[in-house]
Write a protein that holds these residues in place. Structure first.
Motif, PDB file in Angstrom:
ATOM      1  N   THR A  90      -1.159  -9.172   6.339  1.00  0.00           N
ATOM      2  CA  THR A  90      -1.769 -10.298   5.642  1.00  0.00           C
ATOM      3  C   THR A  90      -2.741  -9.810   4.587  1.00  0.00           C
ATOM      4  O   THR A  90      -3.663  -9.042   4.873  1.00  0.00           O
ATOM      5  N   ALA A  91      -2.513 -10.235   3.337  1.00  0.00           N
ATOM      6  CA  ALA A  91      -3.334  -9.782   2.218  1.00  0.00           C
ATOM      7  C   ALA A  91      -2.882 -10.472   0.946  1.00  0.00           C
ATOM      8  O   ALA A  91      -1.838 -11.127   0.909  1.00  0.00           O
ATOM      9  N   MET A  92      -3.678 -10.302  -0.096  1.00  0.00           N
ATOM     10  CA  MET A  92      -3.248 -10.665  -1.437  1.00  0.00           C
ATOM     11  C   MET A  92      -2.518  -9.447  -1.990  1.00  0.00           C
ATOM     12  O   MET A  92      -3.055  -8.331  -1.951  1.00  0.00           O
ATOM     13  N   TYR A  93      -1.314  -9.659  -2.492  1.00  0.00           N
ATOM     14  CA  TYR A  93      -0.501  -8.572  -3.019  1.00  0.00           C
ATOM     15  C   TYR A  93      -0.488  -8.630  -4.541  1.00  0.00           C
ATOM     16  O   TYR A  93      -0.259  -9.698  -5.130  1.00  0.00           O
ATOM     17  N   TYR A  94      -0.692  -7.468  -5.152  1.00  0.00           N
ATOM     18  CA  TYR A  94      -0.750  -7.354  -6.596  1.00  0.00           C
ATOM     19  C   TYR A  94       0.287  -6.341  -7.086  1.00  0.00           C
ATOM     20  O   TYR A  94       0.476  -5.294  -6.465  1.00  0.00           O
ATOM     21  N   CYS A  95       0.904  -6.640  -8.220  1.00  0.00           N
ATOM     22  CA  CYS A  95       1.687  -5.600  -8.870  1.00  0.00           C
ATOM     23  C   CYS A  95       0.853  -5.036 -10.019  1.00  0.00           C
ATOM     24  O   CYS A  95      -0.029  -5.712 -10.557  1.00  0.00           O
ATOM     25  N   ALA A  96       1.142  -3.796 -10.361  1.00  0.00           N
ATOM     26  CA  ALA A  96       0.371  -3.111 -11.387  1.00  0.00           C
ATOM     27  C   ALA A  96       1.286  -2.195 -12.189  1.00  0.00           C
ATOM     28  O   ALA A  96       2.249  -1.639 -11.656  1.00  0.00           O
ATOM     29  N   ALA A  97       0.965  -2.044 -13.470  1.00  0.00           N
ATOM     30  CA  ALA A  97       1.735  -1.186 -14.364  1.00  0.00           C
ATOM     31  C   ALA A  97       0.856  -0.059 -14.865  1.00  0.00           C
ATOM     32  O   ALA A  97      -0.286  -0.294 -15.297  1.00  0.00           O
ATOM     33  N   GLY A  98       1.392   1.155 -14.817  1.00  0.00           N
ATOM     34  CA  GLY A  98       0.654   2.311 -15.293  1.00  0.00           C
ATOM     35  C   GLY A  98       0.822   2.524 -16.778  1.00  0.00           C
ATOM     36  O   GLY A  98       1.462   1.734 -17.476  1.00  0.00           O
ATOM     37  N   ARG A  99       0.262   3.620 -17.272  1.00  0.00           N
ATOM     38  CA  ARG A  99       0.380   3.978 -18.683  1.00  0.00           C
ATOM     39  C   ARG A  99       1.715   4.683 -18.919  1.00  0.00           C
ATOM     40  O   ARG A  99       2.261   5.298 -18.009  1.00  0.00           O
ATOM     41  N   PRO A 100       2.254   4.617 -20.152  1.00  0.00           N
ATOM     42  CA  PRO A 100       3.519   5.317 -20.424  1.00  0.00           C
ATOM     43  C   PRO A 100       3.424   6.797 -20.056  1.00  0.00           C
ATOM     44  O   PRO A 100       2.510   7.494 -20.490  1.00  0.00           O
ATOM     45  N   TYR A 101       4.344   7.244 -19.202  1.00  0.00           N
ATOM     46  CA  TYR A 101       4.434   8.633 -18.761  1.00  0.00           C
ATOM     47  C   TYR A 101       3.166   9.089 -18.044  1.00  0.00           C
ATOM     48  O   TYR A 101       2.877  10.286 -17.962  1.00  0.00           O
ATOM     49  N   GLY A 102       2.417   8.142 -17.534  1.00  0.00           N
ATOM     50  CA  GLY A 102       1.225   8.472 -16.768  1.00  0.00           C
ATOM     51  C   GLY A 102       1.566   8.863 -15.348  1.00  0.00           C
ATOM     52  O   GLY A 102       2.727   8.846 -14.938  1.00  0.00           O
ATOM     53  N   PRO A 103       0.562   9.204 -14.557  1.00  0.00           N
ATOM     54  CA  PRO A 103       0.805   9.596 -13.165  1.00  0.00           C
ATOM     55  C   PRO A 103       1.318   8.425 -12.335  1.00  0.00           C
ATOM     56  O   PRO A 103       1.056   7.252 -12.663  1.00  0.00           O
ATOM     57  N   CYS A 104       2.021   8.771 -11.267  1.00  0.00           N
ATOM     58  CA  CYS A 104       2.549   7.744 -10.370  1.00  0.00           C
ATOM     59  C   CYS A 104       1.946   7.987  -8.995  1.00  0.00           C
ATOM     60  O   CYS A 104       2.430   8.840  -8.236  1.00  0.00           O
TER      61      CYS A 104
END
Length: 124
Positions: A90-104
């Motif tokens: 149970t939580a609030m779920y967020y999606c996120a986008a990184g920087r181009p060719y940034g770390p994963c």
């Protein structure tokens, strides 16, 4: 400017499944790490799963074997399939986008773009 919109949250019973979606406003999946995070009440936000096109997927230990991240580049959509849900999910779920060719990884500082979140509630 990248905009992300999540959907698919809801209230389910323990053991049930949900599939979250995150639609991006731009075609960004090719070079960026995309990730799912969650934040439960009173707790810090934590990484759940991440994916980059053509690369490995990573998951938090707490969800390995139960959650699967995927993406559909043509639809500019990131997914999180959540199976065998537990009350502790149970939580609030967020999606996120990184920087181009940034770390994963799961460092929030590496993700400049965030959605508004979608609530997942799992009852026992």
């Amino acid at each position: 400017q990248v905009q992300l919109v999540e959907s698919g949250g809801g209230s389910v019973q323990s053991g049930e499944s949900l599939k979250l979606s995150c639609v991006a406003s731009l075609d960004i999946f090719g070079s960026r790490c995309m990730a799912w995070f969650r934040q439960a009440p009173g707790k810090e936000r934590e990484g759940v799963g991440n994916i980059r096109y053509g690369g490995p997927r990573r998951y938090a230990d707490s969800v390995k074997g139960r959650f699967t991240a995927s993406q559909d580049n043509a639809k500019r959509t990131l997914y999180l399939q959540m199976d065998s849900l537990k009350p502790e999910d149970t939580a609030m779920y967020y999606c996120a986008a990184g920087r181009p060719y940034g770390p994963c990884d799961f460092s929030e500082a590496d993700f400049p773009y965030w959605g508004q979140g979608t609530q997942v509630t799992v009852s026992s």
